[in-house]
Design a protein around this motif. Structure first.
Motif, PDB file in Angstrom:
ATOM      1  N   GLU A 175       0.913  -1.138  -0.452  1.00  0.00           N
ATOM      2  CA  GLU A 175       0.134  -0.227  -0.090  1.00  0.00           C
ATOM      3  C   GLU A 175       0.626   0.868  -0.013  1.00  0.00           C
ATOM      4  O   GLU A 175       0.275   2.158  -0.654  1.00  0.00           O
ATOM      5  N   ILE A 296      -9.053  -1.168   0.748  1.00  0.00           N
ATOM      6  CA  ILE A 296      -9.032  -2.573  -0.406  1.00  0.00           C
ATOM      7  C   ILE A 296     -10.699  -2.041  -0.843  1.00  0.00           C
ATOM      8  O   ILE A 296     -10.683  -2.988  -2.461  1.00  0.00           O
ATOM      9  N   LEU A 297     -11.331  -1.951  -0.143  1.00  0.00           N
ATOM     10  CA  LEU A 297     -12.927  -1.875  -1.312  1.00  0.00           C
ATOM     11  C   LEU A 297     -12.579  -0.889  -2.248  1.00  0.00           C
ATOM     12  O   LEU A 297     -12.927  -1.115  -3.091  1.00  0.00           O
ATOM     13  N   HIS A 299      -9.647  -0.143  -3.956  1.00  0.00           N
ATOM     14  CA  HIS A 299      -8.992  -0.563  -4.998  1.00  0.00           C
ATOM     15  C   HIS A 299      -9.727  -1.686  -5.847  1.00  0.00           C
ATOM     16  O   HIS A 299      -9.940  -1.895  -6.386  1.00  0.00           O
ATOM     17  N   ASN A 300     -10.456  -2.375  -4.819  1.00  0.00           N
ATOM     18  CA  ASN A 300     -11.552  -3.941  -5.570  1.00  0.00           C
ATOM     19  C   ASN A 300     -12.385  -3.061  -6.526  1.00  0.00           C
ATOM     20  O   ASN A 300     -12.876  -3.460  -8.396  1.00  0.00           O
ATOM     21  N   ALA A 301     -13.099  -2.108  -6.172  1.00  0.00           N
ATOM     22  CA  ALA A 301     -14.199  -1.514  -7.116  1.00  0.00           C
ATOM     23  C   ALA A 301     -13.760  -0.508  -8.345  1.00  0.00           C
ATOM     24  O   ALA A 301     -13.823  -1.005  -9.395  1.00  0.00           O
ATOM     25  N   LYS A 302     -11.908  -0.021  -8.175  1.00  0.00           N
ATOM     26  CA  LYS A 302     -11.553   0.300  -9.062  1.00  0.00           C
ATOM     27  C   LYS A 302     -11.354  -0.376 -10.480  1.00  0.00           C
ATOM     28  O   LYS A 302     -11.305  -0.239 -11.027  1.00  0.00           O
ATOM     29  N   ASP A 303     -10.760  -1.416  -9.812  1.00  0.00           N
ATOM     30  CA  ASP A 303     -10.033  -2.700 -10.644  1.00  0.00           C
ATOM     31  C   ASP A 303     -11.624  -3.299 -11.537  1.00  0.00           C
ATOM     32  O   ASP A 303     -11.385  -3.744 -12.751  1.00  0.00           O
ATOM     33  N   ALA A 304     -12.776  -3.571 -11.356  1.00  0.00           N
ATOM     34  CA  ALA A 304     -14.003  -3.389 -11.697  1.00  0.00           C
ATOM     35  C   ALA A 304     -14.360  -2.849 -12.793  1.00  0.00           C
ATOM     36  O   ALA A 304     -14.418  -3.380 -13.683  1.00  0.00           O
ATOM     37  N   GLU A 307     -11.539  -2.794 -15.562  1.00  0.00           N
ATOM     38  CA  GLU A 307     -12.092  -4.173 -16.603  1.00  0.00           C
ATOM     39  C   GLU A 307     -13.201  -4.346 -17.341  1.00  0.00           C
ATOM     40  O   GLU A 307     -13.401  -4.642 -18.206  1.00  0.00           O
ATOM     41  N   GLU A 335     -20.038  -0.118  -7.166  1.00  0.00           N
ATOM     42  CA  GLU A 335     -19.991   0.262  -8.287  1.00  0.00           C
ATOM     43  C   GLU A 335     -20.735  -0.103  -9.426  1.00  0.00           C
ATOM     44  O   GLU A 335     -21.306  -1.481  -9.193  1.00  0.00           O
TER      45      GLU A 335
END
Length: 338
Positions: A175, A296-297, A299-304, A307, A335
């Motif tokens: 991080e 973390i949430l 980060h995951n939302a950004k990647d989703a 993509e 998201e």
């Protein structure tokens, strides 16, 4: 014989008939030392409550017995048994079980008896002792097994905690690497602003065009840039605090500070974050843990969204909403990504 003339002790004189091809052929006579015979019979290996003796067909017990009260009863009962020519050579006298075996050609019998009552008592005592020993053994094994279980459980827990600490440390290092670029960007902007203001002040002063009003405005702008630098450092410092004590803090300020740290990372991915308006409150919790989870949430939302919306940058939006009830604060990260 009460006393043999030559041996000078009690003896048994007897004659044994001998047969050849089924016909009487001869007689073998001899003398046996009575004491020697008794000694040999005494050496029989019997259980503690058992006894043996030699008895004649007339019911006379020739060998000594410990229980003198039992001896006459055996003699009397055996006499009746023999006279009745009963093939069953077994006597039951009280709790005593006695069996007989004939000594061929002597008209003697060897008797062996056992006191069932005493034998059962001894057996029960042995069973009780063995049961007590087994119980003690079981308790010792249980304690040992419990000790080993606790020892291994504590050891595994200690290893697990060490492993979790290492994972947390690794995650934090990751991080930090990601956020350092964001911090760098946050620093560059106010530093460049300060450099530009300083250069402008120097140029205006040389040209004689630096009025008090302009100087005051520029100094105020410098102050804002310095405050921005200070705020950025403070946000970064608070985010990585190792203190895990619960404290009260503003949830809106905490989320905004996190988004400030993530600004560069989100901007590079062309991802927008919308923090829905809500009435701010102070909540009681460990602030940096809440920020770590939200990090973390997001980060995951950004990647989703990156993509799913590879070419549609406008759709790369993450929403954060905050609601309260009487007991809890609910933070929702949502998201429309994959």
């Amino acid at each position: 014989m009460p006393k043999h003339a030559i041996l000078e002790q009690e003896t048994l004189n007897f004659c044994v008939p001998n047969f050849y091809e089924g016909e009487f052929n001869a007689v073998l006579c001899g003398v046996v030392k009575l004491q020697s015979l008794f000694e040999k019979i005494k050496n029989f290996k019997l259980s503690p409550n058992s006894y043996s003796f030699v008895i004649t067909n007339g019911g006379e017990i020739l060998t000594p017995m410990k229980d003198n009260s039992l001896k006459p009863q055996i003699q009397e009962n055996f006499k009746e048994l023999y006279l009745n020519k009963n093939n069953t050579k077994i006597l039951n006298i009280g709790s005593n079980f006695i069996s007989f075996s004939e000594i061929k050609y002597l008209n003697w019998f060897v008797g062996a008896g056992v006191d069932n009552e005493k034998e059962i008592d001894n057996l029960l005592n042995d069973i009780s002792k063995n049961a007590a020993l087994l119980l003690c053994g079981f308790l010792v094994l249980s304690l040992l097994a419990n000790f080993l279980h606790n020892f291994m459980y504590n050891k595994i827990n200690a290893r697990k905690k060490e492993y979790e600490i290492l994972l947390m440390h690794k995650a934090k290092m990751s991080e930090i690497g990601e956020l350092l670029s964001g911090i760098n960007h946050q620093f560059i902007q106010p530093v460049n602003s300060l450099r530009l203001i300083t250069t402008t002040i120097n140029a205006l002063k040389k040209d004689g065009h630096l009025s008090d009003e302009k100087l005051e405005v520029m100094l105020k702008n410098q102050e804002k840039s310095i405050m921005l630098l200070g705020d950025t450092i403070e946000i970064f410092r608070n985010f990585y605090k190792t203190n895990e004590n619960i404290s009260k803090f503003s949830i809106k300020r905490s989320i905004k500070n996190l988004l400030t740290l993530m600004h560069t990372e989100l901007s590079r991915a062309n991802v927008g974050v919308v923090l829905e308006e809500f009435e701010d409150r102070n909540i009681s919790q460990v602030e940096n843990i809440i920020q770590q989870i939200l990090l973390i949430l997001i980060h995951n939302a950004k990647d989703a969204v990156v993509e799913k919306f590879k070419d549609d940058f406008k759709s790369r939006v993450i929403s954060i909403s905050v609601k309260f009830d009487e007991k809890y604060c609910y933070i929702k990260v949502s998201e429309f990504g994959c």
